[in-house]
Design a protein around this motif. Structure first.
Motif, PDB file in Angstrom:
ATOM      1  N   VAL A 217      43.308  52.802  41.412  1.00 30.72           N
ATOM      2  CA  VAL A 217      42.789  52.097  40.043  1.00 30.72           C
ATOM      3  C   VAL A 217      41.269  51.731  40.185  1.00 30.72           C
ATOM      4  O   VAL A 217      40.905  50.874  40.924  1.00 30.72           O
ATOM      5  N   GLY A 218      40.791  52.173  38.800  1.00 25.30           N
ATOM      6  CA  GLY A 218      39.342  51.691  38.736  1.00 25.30           C
ATOM      7  C   GLY A 218      39.001  51.426  37.357  1.00 25.30           C
ATOM      8  O   GLY A 218      39.764  51.776  36.494  1.00 25.30           O
ATOM      9  N   SER A 219      37.639  51.168  37.050  1.00 24.64           N
ATOM     10  CA  SER A 219      37.451  50.910  35.715  1.00 24.64           C
ATOM     11  C   SER A 219      36.145  51.840  35.425  1.00 24.64           C
ATOM     12  O   SER A 219      35.711  52.562  36.148  1.00 24.64           O
ATOM     13  N   PHE A 259      24.302  55.918  37.034  1.00 25.56           N
ATOM     14  CA  PHE A 259      25.630  55.336  36.615  1.00 25.56           C
ATOM     15  C   PHE A 259      25.728  53.904  36.686  1.00 25.56           C
ATOM     16  O   PHE A 259      25.078  53.408  37.279  1.00 25.56           O
ATOM     17  N   LEU A 260      26.860  53.528  35.700  1.00 26.21           N
ATOM     18  CA  LEU A 260      26.785  51.995  35.608  1.00 26.21           C
ATOM     19  C   LEU A 260      28.188  51.621  35.342  1.00 26.21           C
ATOM     20  O   LEU A 260      29.059  52.104  34.709  1.00 26.21           O
ATOM     21  N   HIS A 261      28.464  50.690  36.130  1.00 26.32           N
ATOM     22  CA  HIS A 261      29.549  49.633  35.635  1.00 26.32           C
ATOM     23  C   HIS A 261      29.264  48.475  34.689  1.00 26.32           C
ATOM     24  O   HIS A 261      30.303  48.135  33.863  1.00 26.32           O
ATOM     25  N   ASN A 262      28.129  48.182  34.482  1.00 23.97           N
ATOM     26  CA  ASN A 262      27.458  47.135  33.884  1.00 23.97           C
ATOM     27  C   ASN A 262      27.231  47.494  32.401  1.00 23.97           C
ATOM     28  O   ASN A 262      26.181  47.341  32.060  1.00 23.97           O
ATOM     29  N   THR A 271      33.848  44.221  27.776  1.00 22.00           N
ATOM     30  CA  THR A 271      32.895  43.723  28.859  1.00 22.00           C
ATOM     31  C   THR A 271      33.086  44.266  30.325  1.00 22.00           C
ATOM     32  O   THR A 271      34.352  44.379  30.473  1.00 22.00           O
ATOM     33  N   ARG A 272      32.244  43.922  31.042  1.00 23.77           N
ATOM     34  CA  ARG A 272      32.592  44.399  32.503  1.00 23.77           C
ATOM     35  C   ARG A 272      33.568  43.297  32.935  1.00 23.77           C
ATOM     36  O   ARG A 272      34.335  43.880  33.850  1.00 23.77           O
ATOM     37  N   ASP A 273      33.576  41.934  32.574  1.00 29.06           N
ATOM     38  CA  ASP A 273      34.256  40.941  33.293  1.00 29.06           C
ATOM     39  C   ASP A 273      35.641  41.254  32.626  1.00 29.06           C
ATOM     40  O   ASP A 273      36.715  41.152  33.527  1.00 29.06           O
ATOM     41  N   LYS A 274      35.987  41.591  31.449  1.00 35.20           N
ATOM     42  CA  LYS A 274      37.172  42.092  31.002  1.00 35.20           C
ATOM     43  C   LYS A 274      38.019  43.230  31.515  1.00 35.20           C
ATOM     44  O   LYS A 274      38.943  43.226  32.212  1.00 35.20           O
ATOM     45  N   ARG A 275      37.127  44.262  32.023  1.00 36.33           N
ATOM     46  CA  ARG A 275      37.369  45.575  32.608  1.00 36.33           C
ATOM     47  C   ARG A 275      37.792  44.957  34.039  1.00 36.33           C
ATOM     48  O   ARG A 275      39.018  45.492  34.672  1.00 36.33           O
ATOM     49  N   GLU A 276      37.047  44.144  34.828  1.00 34.87           N
ATOM     50  CA  GLU A 276      37.500  43.858  36.094  1.00 34.87           C
ATOM     51  C   GLU A 276      38.896  42.945  36.136  1.00 34.87           C
ATOM     52  O   GLU A 276      39.415  43.161  37.023  1.00 34.87           O
ATOM     53  N   ARG A 277      39.004  42.145  35.287  1.00 32.36           N
ATOM     54  CA  ARG A 277      40.091  41.300  35.254  1.00 32.36           C
ATOM     55  C   ARG A 277      41.451  42.246  35.235  1.00 32.36           C
ATOM     56  O   ARG A 277      42.417  42.008  35.528  1.00 32.36           O
ATOM     57  N   MET A 279      41.501  45.227  35.580  1.00 32.57           N
ATOM     58  CA  MET A 279      41.679  46.288  36.810  1.00 32.57           C
ATOM     59  C   MET A 279      42.629  45.527  37.873  1.00 32.57           C
ATOM     60  O   MET A 279      43.440  46.036  38.790  1.00 32.57           O
ATOM     61  N   LEU A 280      42.307  44.096  37.989  1.00 29.56           N
ATOM     62  CA  LEU A 280      42.719  43.506  39.348  1.00 29.56           C
ATOM     63  C   LEU A 280      44.129  43.335  38.905  1.00 29.56           C
ATOM     64  O   LEU A 280      44.962  43.451  39.738  1.00 29.56           O
ATOM     65  N   PHE A 281      44.267  42.888  37.792  1.00 31.61           N
ATOM     66  CA  PHE A 281      45.954  42.698  37.437  1.00 31.61           C
ATOM     67  C   PHE A 281      46.666  43.990  37.582  1.00 31.61           C
ATOM     68  O   PHE A 281      48.005  43.675  37.900  1.00 31.61           O
ATOM     69  N   PHE A 282      46.056  45.102  36.957  1.00 33.44           N
ATOM     70  CA  PHE A 282      46.951  46.120  37.194  1.00 33.44           C
ATOM     71  C   PHE A 282      47.291  46.570  38.783  1.00 33.44           C
ATOM     72  O   PHE A 282      48.301  47.046  38.908  1.00 33.44           O
ATOM     73  N   ARG A 283      46.153  46.186  39.400  1.00 33.01           N
ATOM     74  CA  ARG A 283      46.320  46.543  40.998  1.00 33.01           C
ATOM     75  C   ARG A 283      47.527  45.719  41.589  1.00 33.01           C
ATOM     76  O   ARG A 283      48.308  46.129  42.478  1.00 33.01           O
ATOM     77  N   LYS A 284      47.667  44.593  40.983  1.00 32.92           N
ATOM     78  CA  LYS A 284      48.784  43.611  41.573  1.00 32.92           C
ATOM     79  C   LYS A 284      50.199  44.132  41.049  1.00 32.92           C
ATOM     80  O   LYS A 284      50.884  44.219  41.840  1.00 32.92           O
ATOM     81  N   VAL A 285      50.073  44.962  40.003  1.00 34.14           N
ATOM     82  CA  VAL A 285      51.429  45.208  39.272  1.00 34.14           C
ATOM     83  C   VAL A 285      51.866  46.476  40.154  1.00 34.14           C
ATOM     84  O   VAL A 285      52.732  46.646  40.528  1.00 34.14           O
ATOM     85  N   VAL A 286      50.755  47.458  40.344  1.00 38.07           N
ATOM     86  CA  VAL A 286      50.952  48.369  41.350  1.00 38.07           C
ATOM     87  C   VAL A 286      51.731  48.290  42.717  1.00 38.07           C
ATOM     88  O   VAL A 286      52.565  48.471  43.003  1.00 38.07           O
ATOM     89  N   ARG A 287      50.970  47.080  43.267  1.00 38.88           N
ATOM     90  CA  ARG A 287      51.748  46.575  44.525  1.00 38.88           C
ATOM     91  C   ARG A 287      52.960  45.939  44.421  1.00 38.88           C
ATOM     92  O   ARG A 287      54.049  46.250  45.209  1.00 38.88           O
ATOM     93  N   TRP A 288      53.352  45.128  43.452  1.00 32.11           N
ATOM     94  CA  TRP A 288      54.381  44.705  43.023  1.00 32.11           C
ATOM     95  C   TRP A 288      55.657  45.748  42.684  1.00 32.11           C
ATOM     96  O   TRP A 288      56.745  45.429  43.157  1.00 32.11           O
TER      97      TRP A 288
END
Length: 311
Positions: A217-219, A259-262, A271-277, A279-288
């Protein structure tokens, strides 16, 4: 001798790829290398048959080129004899760009009672029928990594994937029946992505968790020169005005960042912050859901951008 940088132009494409020598791993220490030499990287081709909008790899490789089945199998046997390697990862952009060559390789491996297990990066191709997937398994294929990128058809179309979401479902179901496990990479946060697109992607992963081994999972990483970069105005994408490097990297200040994430959109919805949030939530779901979650490939880009933010 003058210290000047000379542009020699583009190098000629290597043709045929069989003319290249096999990689020499003799200078690596077997006890410190990847999986103690049980798995070695191999490349069967160069280039890609796709033209995804976020990607630049297909641009600088120019053309899809392939090694012959004879040459590929010869390299596998060479590494087995010299290093005791019996596991390989085909790290091409896609190892299945030429299905005739893939099938010919599998025929040879099956004929010699394939002593190998192998995996690789691939593109979903509707021409890969169940019988070919079964042949891949008997030839030693145990995992295929697909660049799924998203679970929303609208986002796949934006990325120029030229595939239907049903194609992915069919490919994974057929491969799972053949005994092959799959991993996929996802790119969250393309411009115009909505909450519904995001949830569709999550539902797709959940529905296929029985045949998915890993989810990467990435942005969205904006790459200079990609079709998406050339359409910044169309998607309302805003880039940082100036990138200033920290003192230890000040020699890069005149460097054009590739290349740019920002990045963000003018309307502030992406926004970068929204994509990060997300992404992190999606990763938690994957593990769950009980799948492995892999972040490989994002650390280098994010390291440099953290340095910029702290400067």
């Amino acid at each position: 001798s003058t210290g000047e940088i000379v542009d020699g132009g583009d190098a000629e494409l290597v043709r045929p790829l069989d003319s290249l020598a096999f990689p020499d791993f003799s200078d690596f220490y077997p006890d410190k290398y990847l999986y103690k030499f049980e798995e070695l990287p191999m490349t069967l081709s160069r280039g890609c048959v796709a033209k995804c909008s976020f990607c630049i790899d297909w641009i600088f490789w120019e053309a899809m080129r392939f090694r012959t089945a004879d040459n590929i199998v010869a390299e596998m046997n060479h590494h087995r004899t010299r290093y005791g390697a019996n596991r390989f990862y085909f790290n091409d952009l896609i190892f299945n760009g030429n299905l005739r060559q893939v099938e010919a390789m599998c025929d040879q491996l099956v004929a010699q009672g394939s002593p190998f297990h192998w995996s690789g990066n691939a593109r979903v191709r509707p021409m890969m029928k169940p019988e070919l997937l079964r042949k891949l398994y008997h030839a030693g294929c145990r995992n295929i990594h697909y660049g799924l990128e998203h679970g929303s058809q609208r986002m796949l179309d934006l990325m120029h994937k030229s595939l239907k979401i049903e194609d992915y479902s069919t490919a994974m179901r057929n491969g799972h029946r053949a005994g092959i496990r799959f991993s996929v990479s996802l790119i969250l946060g393309p411009p115009t992505e909505t909450l519904w697109d995001y949830l569709q992607c999550m539902m797709f992963v959940a529905q296929h968790r029985h045949c998915l081994k890993e989810v990467h999972v990435g942005s969205l990483l904006l790459m200079r020169g990609s079709p998406l970069w050339k359409d910044l105005d169309k998607f309302g994408i805003v880039l940082p005005e100036k990138l200033t490097f920290p003192p230890e990297l000040e020699h890069c200040n005149d460097y054009t960042y590739p290349f740019l994430h920002n990045w963000e959109t003018k309307d502030g919805k992406n926004t970068r912050d929204k994509r990060e949030r997300n992404m992190l939530f999606f990763r938690k779901v994957v593990r769950w859901l009980g799948m492995e979650e892999n972040q490989a490939g994002s650390e280098l880009e994010e390291f440099y951008e953290r340095q910029l933010a702290q400067a």
